[in-house]
Design a protein around this motif. Structure first.
Motif, PDB file in Angstrom:
ATOM      1  N   ASN A 115     103.839 -48.666 -80.549  1.00 41.57           N
ATOM      2  CA  ASN A 115     105.202 -49.019 -81.007  1.00 41.57           C
ATOM      3  C   ASN A 115     105.106 -50.636 -80.284  1.00 41.57           C
ATOM      4  OD1 ASN A 115     104.870 -47.793 -82.995  1.00 41.57           O
ATOM      5  ND2 ASN A 115     106.187 -46.072 -81.614  1.00 41.57           N
ATOM      6  N   ASP A 141     102.757 -54.035 -82.098  1.00 39.00           N
ATOM      7  CA  ASP A 141     103.854 -54.233 -82.989  1.00 39.00           C
ATOM      8  C   ASP A 141     104.615 -54.990 -82.669  1.00 39.00           C
ATOM      9  OD1 ASP A 141     100.970 -52.558 -83.414  1.00 39.00           O
ATOM     10  OD2 ASP A 141     103.225 -50.842 -84.859  1.00 39.00           O
ATOM     11  N   ASP A 142     105.658 -54.710 -81.554  1.00 40.06           N
ATOM     12  CA  ASP A 142     107.067 -55.323 -81.042  1.00 40.06           C
ATOM     13  C   ASP A 142     106.644 -56.484 -80.417  1.00 40.06           C
ATOM     14  OD1 ASP A 142     109.506 -55.594 -80.848  1.00 40.06           O
ATOM     15  OD2 ASP A 142     109.156 -55.814 -79.057  1.00 40.06           O
ATOM     16  N   ALA A 169     103.576 -58.072 -81.305  1.00 39.44           N
ATOM     17  CA  ALA A 169     103.081 -58.694 -82.426  1.00 39.44           C
ATOM     18  C   ALA A 169     104.256 -60.039 -83.027  1.00 39.44           C
ATOM     19  CB  ALA A 169     102.182 -58.123 -83.445  1.00 39.44           C
TER      20      ALA A 169
END
Lengths: 601, 601
Positions: free
Chosen positions: B523, B526-527, B529
């Motif tokens: 996670n 993803d942050d 990105a």
């Protein structure tokens, strides 16, 4: 209404937080982004875990610094938002919180803010997501709920609404008029309601918000007044707690979640949404129960205080000691909490013991077994947050089971007047993480009133103390807490204060019977002489006996202390009718005197 | 100048406070009334104790709500004052502090205030006592030093002067112009000077004053600027510390008194009153020394990181592991602090080791034995407040004893380039009570600069961190502290951050050599990105290796972590030249990942 809690309000890993929230009966959670980032679970796994636990994900939060920025920046913001909307799809969260911008790039242009938020809502709509826009109290250009609402209204998109946060609103104004405008917002445009209370403090609002929020009823805000306006507006979403608190961050998630849920139960009652069993205010202290590994020292102390051992429990090694209306149970049986002498239970005289227990149970107080052996009188009891057992009972009242019938007289009658009339108050040390909750518990579950908390200087740190009482002062409990969590929490003293009409006589009798009173330094009496004028010989008597003295506008308070056994000591007090305090200003002297007798740390 | 400290600044019983003050080198004390009241010693005994300890009693304090009140009230006040003057006679104290009134009875009438203070001074004069009148920042009508001085001037009595308190003055204004008026007060009328610093906070000034004061240099006030004005005025009295602080109340009196005295030594230097040996700023980290009960796991970790065991101490079981300019000593000898693996000592590269040690000694740092065995190279070393040993040393510099000569090569050469170049920074966990002092110590003793402190969310509470560095960043130490005193202080992690120019290569090499890197949740990536744009494949590499990423205006920071042994883990960092931080915003994710591997509390 549905209840929800932000994961940031609880300590631990995300899975611990979710479990605690579900066990405490919450319907949903707000997932705080940092908790998700730090979790090894994929969004789909978090979604599945929540579903297993019966929790909905009511909000994903926060998204920051989105609106009213230069075009390039806004383009980057939309890119970032799209990433988050994809994440929310995987998570199964359909509402996102957008906080008003604090970016130095943001401009003061409501039309641009509305335009940007509309663009964001259009993007969100494609994912089936709603955007809830909230004014931070320290937002750069938007810092009030009505300003945020005007922008939402201007943006005019079905996927855009507002989020109301009680902290941000009430930290800026305590005037009830200022929240009345909430009722005029269309209910379906209030996408979310976040609730937090806070102690009233004059400090930087951002620091106040990030460190000192607490659950509704633990602080000083009129949360109920705000919620009434939100209901009037027609809001249909959950009541959700978002609490940033340095203490809760260190406390166990499980008990904190229960305290949180209790605060919402009390809040819903106070605004008329629910009607749990009404509180049954106790009308006196029926008994205080000490547990002790050794009967001797406590018995000697009680005897010297003029108590007589009047009865013994029919089935357990528990003695009833009595004098006037003061009753002390001395329990020497085996038990789970046998690390020294301590105050383990309190009998509260109740006009409706069963009703009091129903009230407590409805507010999530752990109910204790009602009957220990088949022969026992049924007793309703619950555990307070500090573990103290509270028994709701009746003493010699027609129509109610009498707890004293479990006790067999042992021949010794209660002394007609040994000088002690009743228990004036009890002082119970709370676990550090439970201090604010203890007051809310005693207020909401027992219907007692709470006084202001006071700081008291101990030689090794500040203590805090807060009293809860009923209207006529026949039940008074002083809740105390040490300066910080420490390994010796279990050592902190508890005490039983006994009321007398003639303290000097009672103290003399105690000494004559072999009792030892705490020695108070002579310097203290020199100071009293400087402060007040006394009758001839009065001060010398106080000095001789170690009696402390306080006075307020309505009367005087005289008190002295026995030695300590285990965690417990007794106080003898003579209270003028009008005096409402507990001699707090004498506490530093008393604490220092008690330290003299203890081993140096 | 003479130094003094108010007893309220230290914890414990009065006698403990006096002993601590005398041992730390104070010349005198202010006796705080509550400390006297709580003491079993008679005033004469306190006087004798102080004389034995070589302490004068410079001030008795406080006397409150004296002036500008109705006549009846003032009569009672004089009666009270007379009691206190008799007490001061017994105590041998010749100056009393009178705080400007906060009484609701006080009226806004300077002439009446002056008249009352003159009457009080006349009474005091008969006892040979001087009255020092001070403006509280929250005084009802008198709240500034110049207002208090005008009243003293008008009262015009030789036994009446003013007391200046840096907190009350600087809490109201940080404008240097506002303290310039002090120089115009005749020096002989400044009866006393109380010093306290405080962190800059926007909060209620009374709460700020009562709970958050600290020693000069620990906070944000310009105490030196104020003291310069007081000296210019011709003040002849002591520099006296009056600090109300919730943390110090819980700390041991002895170390707190030493910290207090150090703060006055630094202050006197900064205003040019004294000239201790100048600071010798360290120019690099010569080594970090780990102590460990077991050589195996640490050796394996060092090997995997690319270190080689290049030498062994001639007289002790200490190995030197080296790579580039990074040196780690691994000490497996018996020692006092052998509760697991920990970072016990730091070698600071110094252009003048002996001078650095003289500086430290002059500022009360405990000096450690210079030579452990006759054969050892003489090493100058002191203990930091957290107990870490700081060695001032030279590595291969002509004219200076070289610490590496104590080590015998074991054949293995240092790898020319294993990817690690040097130690980027060290992170040292401080005892809770020492956090503010640790920064002052490193600034004043070592001449390092301190950055702002930052809060970091751990799953179980907030941590604070503050870095101290030299100008070119070749010495960086991050001082950290947990949320509150706790039993597991000893468990808190320390770490050694190693600098590389190619983190990805270094991390891959470490893994290939059998090392394990801390797993960072997907996670988090993803942050990243959503926040930043990366080159193709870059983020995937970071994710694979558990590399964290931060960026500020001047550059990027990439870092990853090894597993923890005892209290210690390693960090690998790649720092762009301009980046000045430590990746604090990634710390919550790192801390949560480290908790995953620990037993649940």
């Amino acid at each position: 209404m549905r209840t929800s809690i932000a994961t940031v309000s609880l300590s631990g890993a995300l899975t611990e937080k979710l479990t605690a929230a579900a066990r405490a009966g919450f319907d949903g959670v707000e997932v705080f982004e940092n908790d998700l980032l730090a979790s090894p679970l994929a969004p789909e796994e978090i979604r599945a875990r929540c579903a297993d636990l019966g929790l909905s994900i009511d909000l994903y939060q926060p998204m920051r610094d989105i609106e009213a920025v230069p075009q390039d920046e806004f383009r980057r913001n939309l890119r970032r938002a799209e990433h988050k909307f994809r994440l929310m799809e995987r998570l199964g969260a359909d509402t996102v919180l957008v906080c008003s911008s604090v970016s130095p790039l943001a401009v003061d242009d409501d039309a641009l803010a509305a335009f940007h938020l509309r663009r964001l809502a259009e993007l969100a709509d494609g994912f089936g997501i709603r955007v809830a826009y909230e004014a931070l109290a320290w937002g750069r250009h938007v810092s009030t709920y009505d300003h945020a609402w005007r922008i939402v209204e201007a943006a005019d998109h079905p996927a855009l609404g507002t989020c109301l946060d009680s902290f941000h609103i009430l930290a800026r104004s305590s005037d009830p008029k200022d929240v009345e405008g909430i009722a005029d917002i269309p209910g379906e445009k209030i996408f979310f309601l976040q609730l937090a209370d806070a102690p009233l403090m004059a400090m930087d609002v951002l620091q106040w918000s990030r460190h000192y929020r607490c659950f509704p009823g633990q602080g000083g805000f009129d949360i109920a007044g705000l919620v009434r306006q939100v209901i009037k507006a027609g809001y249909q979403g959950p009541l959700s707690l978002e609490v940033f608190n340095d203490v809760f961050r260190q406390a166990e998630a499980g008990p904190t979640a229960v305290d949180a849920q209790r605060s919402l139960l009390v809040l819903q009652e106070s605004v008329g949404l629910t009607a749990p069993p009404a509180p049954v205010v106790p009308t006196g202290i029926a008994f205080a129960e000490l547990v002790s590994p050794d009967v001797e020292p406590v018995s000697e102390l009680l005897e010297a205080l003029g108590f007589a051992r009047t009865a013994r429990h029919r089935g357990k090694p528990v003695d009833l000691w009595q004098q006037g209306e003061a009753r002390v149970l001395l329990n020497t049986g085996p038990g789970a909490r046998r690390d020294g002498t301590q105050l383990a239970a309190v009998g509260l005289e109740s006009p409706d013991p069963a009703g009091a227990a129903r009230r407590a149970e409805s507010l999530l107080a752990p109910v204790l077994p009602r009957r220990r052996t088949p022969e026992d009188v049924p007793l309703d009891a619950v555990a307070a947050p500090d573990g103290t057992e509270l028994f709701f009972c009746a003493t010699g009242r027609p129509g109610l089971p009498d707890w004293t019938r479990d006790f067999e007289p042992v021949g010794q009658p209660a002394p007609a007047d040994g000088g002690i009339r009743r228990i004036d108050h009890l002082a119970l040390t709370q676990p550090w993480h439970q201090f604010d909750e203890a007051a809310l518990f005693h207020r909401s579950v027992l219907g007692l009133g709470a006084l202001e908390s006071v700081d008291v200087a101990d030689p090794y740190g500040l203590l805090r103390s807060r009293a809860v009482t009923n209207a006529d002062g026949s039940v008074r409990i002083a809740l105390g807490v040490g300066p910080a969590p420490s390994a010796d929490d279990g050592d902190r003293a508890q005490h039983i204060a006994l009321a007398t009409d003639d303290l000097v006589a009672a103290a003399r009798r105690f000494r004559a019977a072999g009792g030892r009173l705490l020695t108070i330094p002579a310097n203290y009496y020199d100071d009293l002489a400087a402060k007040y004028e006394f009758e001839e010989g009065e001060l010398e008597t106080y000095r001789e006996l170690g009696i402390l003295y306080d006075r307020d506008a309505d009367g005087a308070f005289r008190h002295c202390y026995t030695e300590t056994i285990g965690r417990v000591f007794f106080e003898l007090v003579q209270r003028d009718a009008g005096y409402r305090g507990y001699g707090a200003q004498n506490a530093p002297v008393r604490l220092a005197a008690q330290h003299v007798r203890r081993p140096v740390r």
